[in-house]
Design an enzyme around this catalytic site. Structure first.
Site, mmCIF file in Angstrom:
data_model
loop_
_atom_site.group_PDB
_atom_site.id
_atom_site.type_symbol
_atom_site.label_atom_id
_atom_site.label_comp_id
_atom_site.label_asym_id
_atom_site.label_seq_id
_atom_site.Cartn_x
_atom_site.Cartn_y
_atom_site.Cartn_z
ATOM 1 N N ASP A 73 37.697 32.213 -28.582
ATOM 2 C CA ASP A 73 36.267 32.376 -28.173
ATOM 3 C C ASP A 73 35.409 31.944 -29.222
ATOM 4 O OD1 ASP A 73 35.087 35.043 -29.513
ATOM 5 O OD2 ASP A 73 37.326 35.330 -29.108
ATOM 6 N N ASP A 162 30.819 41.140 -22.469
ATOM 7 C CA ASP A 162 30.756 41.608 -23.822
ATOM 8 C C ASP A 162 30.164 42.804 -24.003
ATOM 9 O OD1 ASP A 162 31.101 41.983 -26.674
ATOM 10 O OD2 ASP A 162 30.364 39.727 -27.070
ATOM 11 N N GLU A 164 29.663 46.008 -26.570
ATOM 12 C CA GLU A 164 30.166 46.363 -27.986
ATOM 13 C C GLU A 164 28.650 46.919 -28.633
ATOM 14 O OE1 GLU A 164 30.855 43.315 -30.756
ATOM 15 O OE2 GLU A 164 30.923 41.868 -29.313
#
Length: 274
Positions: A73, A162, A164
């Site tokens: 990624d 994503d 986090e």
């Protein structure tokens, strides 16, 4: 040697007084000022940015009897990527950061997203969530409108969320566990309505437990992409019996964070095909 009368005070130079004042101030500055000095530029967040700081690194991935497929990624942090080099090293799938919040698009997105596709990789796009800036639905729409869509071409993976640690402030974005779970659901529902696909969820178990209360309501539909820089993925978030992808290092060969897909290449294609 000059003599001073009893009780007199010798004048102190202005520079000495100023230095003393600055030193005193430095001890009284609020912690937020020190934090601000290390806060990254908004838009620069990327997958796993907080993993080393919060989870650390321990060991290297162990050899498994299960066939796994190497992936990578990338974000603007990597710039223009040598996809042919990564292909030669065995990388067969890739995710590229497309967007963050509703204020940022990756200036290298075209080179990274199309470049991986052109060398033969199965590719996808990801969105870095900032739940404290706009709603989940608003960010899902922004993501789809700026590269995060999906097409049934056999080489495009569903978009990834994503979610986090907040690199710009409070780890959980100032939200309660239930509010964060609601924000994520808002994003996922909107993404599916726009694309027909269930988005992948990228997260770390420790963050997920801390910030969502280890919510297990997404496991039935959304593939898990777990982040852990260790010899194994560790304990997974609630509800998921297995991971689909595992980000196992932030310092892989050539560029980018490196990942393992939990299956052979035909399983990567199956996820792309839906």
């Amino acid at each position: 040697m000059p003599v001073h009368r009893p009780g007199s005070i010798r004048p102190r130079p202005l520079a000495v007084l100023a230095a003393a004042l600055l030193a005193a101030l430095s001890f009284s500055l609020p912690l937020t000022t020190a934090h601000a000095a290390t806060t990254p530029t908004r838009g620069s967040a990327r997958m796993g940015m907080g993993v080393l700081a919060h989870d650390g690194r321990s060991g290297t991935p162990s050899t498994s009897d299960v066939t796994q497929t190497e992936g990578v990624d990338v974000s603007a942090y990597q710039g223009n990527v040598s996809w042919s080099t990564l292909w030669s090293s065995g990388v067969r799938w890739a995710y590229t950061k497309a967007t963050e919040g509703t204020y940022y698009t990756n200036p290298y997105f075209a080179q990274q997203y199309n470049g991986s596709y052109n060398v033969g990789m199965i590719r996808g796009a990801y969105h870095f969530a900032t739940p404290n800036t706009t709603s989940g639905a608003t960010q899902a729409n922004y993501f789809v409108d700026h590269g995060g869509g999906w097409s049934r071409d056999g080489k495009t993976l569903p978009g990834a969320l994503d979610i986090e640690w907040n690199p710009y402030g409070a780890a959980c974005y100032g939200k309660s566990a239930s509010a964060l779970a609601g924000w994520i659901a808002d994003f996922l529902n909107t993404y599916k309505a726009r694309t027909g696909r269930d988005a992948v969820i990228y997260t770390a178990s420790s963050w997920w437990t801390q910030c969502t209360g280890n919510y297990g309501g997404f496991a039935a539909n959304n593939p898990l992409w777990i982040a852990r820089y260790a010899s194994d993925p560790g304990t997974l978030p609630a509800g998921w019996p297995y991971y689909t992808m595992w980000q196992y290092t932030s310092s892989g060969p050539t560029v980018g964070d490196h990942d393992k897909f939990n299956g052979a290449l035909d399983r990567v294609r199956a996820l792309a095909d839906g």
